[in-house]
Design a protein around this motif. Structure first.
Motif, PDB file in Angstrom:
ATOM      1  N   GLN A 163       0.823  -1.212   0.000  1.00 55.17           N
ATOM      2  CA  GLN A 163       0.000   0.000   0.000  1.00 55.17           C
ATOM      3  C   GLN A 163       0.856   1.260   0.000  1.00 55.17           C
ATOM      4  N   TYR A 220       2.635   1.511  -3.651  1.00 58.28           N
ATOM      5  CA  TYR A 220       1.765   1.847  -4.785  1.00 58.28           C
ATOM      6  C   TYR A 220       0.555   2.668  -4.319  1.00 58.28           C
ATOM      7  N   ASP A 237      -1.125   4.390  -7.224  1.00 58.66           N
ATOM      8  CA  ASP A 237      -1.579   3.555  -8.332  1.00 58.66           C
ATOM      9  C   ASP A 237      -2.468   2.458  -7.756  1.00 58.66           C
ATOM     10  N   LYS A 238      -3.778   2.712  -7.696  1.00 54.18           N
ATOM     11  CA  LYS A 238      -4.712   1.781  -7.088  1.00 54.18           C
ATOM     12  C   LYS A 238      -4.810   0.477  -7.869  1.00 54.18           C
ATOM     13  N   GLN A 239      -4.736   0.558  -9.194  1.00 52.37           N
ATOM     14  CA  GLN A 239      -4.828  -0.659  -9.997  1.00 52.37           C
ATOM     15  C   GLN A 239      -3.639  -1.575  -9.750  1.00 52.37           C
ATOM     16  N   ARG A 240      -2.428  -1.007  -9.735  1.00 57.59           N
ATOM     17  CA  ARG A 240      -1.241  -1.812  -9.477  1.00 57.59           C
ATOM     18  C   ARG A 240      -1.264  -2.350  -8.044  1.00 57.59           C
ATOM     19  N   GLN A 241      -1.802  -1.561  -7.133  1.00 60.80           N
ATOM     20  CA  GLN A 241      -1.915  -2.000  -5.750  1.00 60.80           C
ATOM     21  C   GLN A 241      -2.823  -3.222  -5.641  1.00 60.80           C
ATOM     22  N   SER A 242      -3.953  -3.195  -6.354  1.00 61.76           N
ATOM     23  CA  SER A 242      -4.874  -4.334  -6.337  1.00 61.76           C
ATOM     24  C   SER A 242      -4.235  -5.564  -6.971  1.00 61.76           C
ATOM     25  N   GLU A 243      -3.494  -5.358  -8.070  1.00 59.45           N
ATOM     26  CA  GLU A 243      -2.832  -6.487  -8.730  1.00 59.45           C
ATOM     27  C   GLU A 243      -1.798  -7.137  -7.819  1.00 59.45           C
ATOM     28  N   GLU A 244      -1.017  -6.323  -7.109  1.00 57.97           N
ATOM     29  CA  GLU A 244      -0.013  -6.865  -6.206  1.00 57.97           C
ATOM     30  C   GLU A 244      -0.665  -7.584  -5.026  1.00 57.97           C
TER      31      GLU A 244
END
Length: 427
Positions: free
Chosen positions: A78, A81, A84-91
């Motif tokens: 968190q 990223y 970058d919420k999308q990259r955070q969700s992917e990780e």
């Protein structure tokens, strides 16, 4: 509530059939129209449902522990990223997949029993309205309407009017007293269950937002149940109070037998395990041997509770083995363990440190002198010499003076390296 319950009308027939089967058994003992027969039928329904949900409860325990372990990694993702919420969700999804963790697993028991809860609510509401439902025919409906639990009808609510309660052969005061007591017990059991989880079965060394969230839920859930409870029939309150008591007992068993590593419950469990091992000088069950073996396999990665357990075994003269057994060893005094200590070098005296480990420079010079020089020195007459005429090698070497440069200053113009000693002259 009635609208939500209507969505689960497809399951009302199985739920009503199970209640009728239990009512047949208990009715033969206590009488078909008694509150004991119908009340115990609802309690038995809860027990049956919770037994079927035990595998989901095990998954819930594992998911909760995995979430506690992953909290530091999730917080790092968190922070990394945060823009970058999308990259955070992917990780996050990648982390869940790698560790085999499902965040929804902690809610599985509640979600799984929700259809049965609303189906029971729909059945009891129909009984209160005088309507047949599922396999409950008119004779069973009349029997259920006559059943009272401590003076309160099975289908009565806290918010029912006096006329509606009177139609069920009861008084409004008795209904409200019984429902109020059951609502308080239901909320108190929910609070104690959550508090037990937070104070005993959580690794207190890890401070994460997940723990703060669980602490908030500890106070929010009882309030929610207290507000919603006034709209529940007495039979539904019996159902929910029973499931809370079951959850509390089930969680107590898990905490005592399989506590979270690093928690207060683990420390208490290891103390009990230590007492049993030291009493019998052996690990008496396979399950306990597996626990000891897992602690030994961790090595330096043990937490404070596990290190305390291993050290206590050592003080008692027992050594844990890789297979979970223990053997007798040398009992160590307080504060020591079988771990290899680091040996510190012995400190030398100050005079030896200045002279290079205790060797005198004069002896070194005498060893390197030619034999002819030694013979000439012995043949020389022993006469008194002035201080300035003495050979340099015969003068005792003074320790270097401590100055700003850390040693003695060399004489100006002196030739570097070892010099040949001069013969003493006659006076």
């Amino acid at each position: 509530m009635d609208t939500i319950a209507s969505f689960f009308s497809f399951i009302t027939t199985p739920v009503s059939w199970v209640i009728v089967q239990f009512h047949t058994v208990y009715g033969a003992i206590f009488g078909p129209d008694t509150g004991w027969a119908w009340g115990l039928s609802i309690v038995s329904l809860v027990v049956l449902i919770r037994i079927c949900l035990i595998p989901l409860f095990v998954k819930q325990i594992k998911s909760t522990r995995n979430m506690q372990v992953l909290q530091p990694k999730m917080k790092a993702i968190q922070e990394r990223y945060k823009n970058d919420k999308q990259r955070q969700s992917e990780e996050m999804m990648k982390l869940y997949k790698e560790t085999g963790t499902n965040p929804l697993s902690s809610c599985l028991p509640i979600l799984a029993q929700s259809p049965f809860f609303f189906a029971l609510y729909h059945v009891l509401s129909s009984i209160a309205s005088g309507k047949t439902i599922g396999v409950i025919n008119q004779s069973l409906l009349d029997s259920a309407r006559q059943a009272h639990i401590f003076g309160a009808p099975l289908a009565a609510k806290f918010t029912d009017s006096a006329d509606k309660v009177a139609s069920l052969d009861a008084t409004q005061i008795s209904v409200r007293v019984v429902t109020a007591i059951m609502i308080v017990l239901m909320s108190a059991s929910q609070f104690y269950t959550q508090r037990q989880l937070m104070t005993k079965n959580v690794d207190l060394t890890v401070k994460t937002p997940y723990m703060q969230q669980q602490k908030m839920l500890m106070y929010i859930f009882p309030v929610i149940f207290m507000v919603m409870g006034i709209n529940f029939p007495v039979g539904v309150l019996v159902y929910w109070l029973t499931t809370n008591v079951w959850t509390m007992g089930q969680q107590m068993y898990v905490i005592n037998q399989n506590p979270t590593p690093g928690s207060k419950a683990q420390d208490q469990y290891l103390q009990r395990l230590l007492k049993g091992i030291t009493t019998h000088n052996e690990v008496r069950s396979k399950r306990r041997r597996n626990i000891v073996s897992a602690i030994v396999a961790k090595g330096p990665d043990r937490n404070d509770n596990e290190r305390k357990f291993i050290n206590s075994l050592s003080k008692s003269g027992l050594v844990a083995q890789a297979d979970g057994t223990v053997i007798k060893g040398e009992a160590l005094p307080e504060g020591e363990s079988h771990a290899t200590k680091r040996q510190q070098p012995k400190r030398q005296p100050k005079s030896k440190r200045h002279t290079g480990g205790g060797q005198q420079p004069a002896s070194k010079t005498s060893e390197t002198k030619p034999s002819t020089d030694a013979a000439d020195a012995d043949a020389a007459p022993k006469t008194s010499l002035r201080k300035n005429d003495e050979p340099k090698d015969s003068q005792p070497k003074q320790p270097p003076r401590k100055n700003g440069s850390g040693g003695a200053r060399a004489k100006a113009g002196a030739r570097k390296g070892q010099q040949r000693p001069k013969h003493p002259t006659k006076k």
